[in-house]
Design an enzyme around this catalytic site. Sequence first.
Site, PDB file in Angstrom:
ATOM      1  N   PRO A   1       7.281   4.879  -0.855  1.00 15.45           N
ATOM      2  CA  PRO A   1       6.533   4.675   0.385  1.00 15.45           C
ATOM      3  C   PRO A   1       6.929   3.375   1.081  1.00 15.45           C
ATOM      4  O   PRO A   1       7.256   2.389   0.430  1.00 15.45           O
ATOM      5  CB  PRO A   1       5.073   4.614  -0.073  1.00 15.45           C
ATOM      6  CG  PRO A   1       5.053   5.321  -1.396  1.00 15.45           C
ATOM      7  CD  PRO A   1       6.400   5.037  -2.009  1.00 15.45           C
ATOM      8  N   ARG A   2       6.864   3.375   2.394  1.00 21.26           N
ATOM      9  CA  ARG A   2       7.127   2.155   3.161  1.00 21.26           C
ATOM     10  C   ARG A   2       6.118   1.096   2.751  1.00 21.26           C
ATOM     11  O   ARG A   2       4.951   1.384   2.529  1.00 21.26           O
ATOM     12  CB  ARG A   2       6.970   2.424   4.661  1.00 21.26           C
ATOM     13  CG  ARG A   2       8.048   3.310   5.200  1.00 21.26           C
ATOM     14  CD  ARG A   2       7.922   3.466   6.719  1.00 21.26           C
ATOM     15  NE  ARG A   2       8.652   4.646   7.128  1.00 21.26           N
ATOM     16  CZ  ARG A   2       8.136   5.682   7.759  1.00 21.26           C
ATOM     17  NH1 ARG A   2       6.871   5.684   8.089  1.00 21.26           N
ATOM     18  NH2 ARG A   2       8.881   6.704   8.081  1.00 21.26           N
ATOM     19  N   GLY A   3       6.568  -0.124   2.648  1.00 27.95           N
ATOM     20  CA  GLY A   3       5.677  -1.221   2.285  1.00 27.95           C
ATOM     21  C   GLY A   3       5.616  -1.510   0.800  1.00 27.95           C
ATOM     22  O   GLY A   3       5.078  -2.517   0.395  1.00 27.95           O
ATOM     23  N   CYS A   4       6.154  -0.622  -0.035  1.00 27.96           N
ATOM     24  CA  CYS A   4       6.202  -0.879  -1.484  1.00 27.96           C
ATOM     25  C   CYS A   4       7.415  -1.755  -1.797  1.00 27.96           C
ATOM     26  O   CYS A   4       8.489  -1.531  -1.266  1.00 27.96           O
ATOM     27  CB  CYS A   4       6.321   0.426  -2.281  1.00 27.96           C
ATOM     28  SG  CYS A   4       4.792   1.342  -2.405  1.00 27.96           S
ATOM     29  N   ILE A   5       7.188  -2.723  -2.669  1.00 27.56           N
ATOM     30  CA  ILE A   5       8.302  -3.580  -3.064  1.00 27.56           C
ATOM     31  C   ILE A   5       8.821  -3.204  -4.431  1.00 27.56           C
ATOM     32  O   ILE A   5       8.216  -2.498  -5.175  1.00 27.56           O
ATOM     33  CB  ILE A   5       7.919  -5.077  -3.053  1.00 27.56           C
ATOM     34  CG1 ILE A   5       6.602  -5.297  -3.777  1.00 27.56           C
ATOM     35  CG2 ILE A   5       7.859  -5.581  -1.632  1.00 27.56           C
ATOM     36  CD1 ILE A   5       6.212  -6.735  -3.907  1.00 27.56           C
TER      37      ILE A   5
END
Length: 105
Positions: A101-105
């Site tokens: 997912p976008r925003g996961c590091i």
Amino acid sequence: MPTATYADTAVPVDDEGFFTDPARWTEPMAEQIATEAGIEALTDRHWTVIRFMREQYAAKGTGPTVRVLGKTSGVSVKELYQLFPKGPAKTAARIAGIPKPRGCI
């Protein structure tokens, strides 16, 4: 591009092990991916999250963040961390066979 083998099927993955083609994922693969992630057995609550992740990806093109998961999946943030201790959104996305997912590091 790297590949991984789940349920006797080779699938393309990115450098972090996330599926690059979610259509290649099957439910039997999820058990093996979960075991690799340190989850011994997938319960009904795990499957609620996994299926929700796939539905959100199909609808929006990305998996939900932990915050969205906690508000809309029917599973609280606290329970998400109990089910997926190493990071709910990232771990659930990997088990669900969708990209990170976008925003996961």
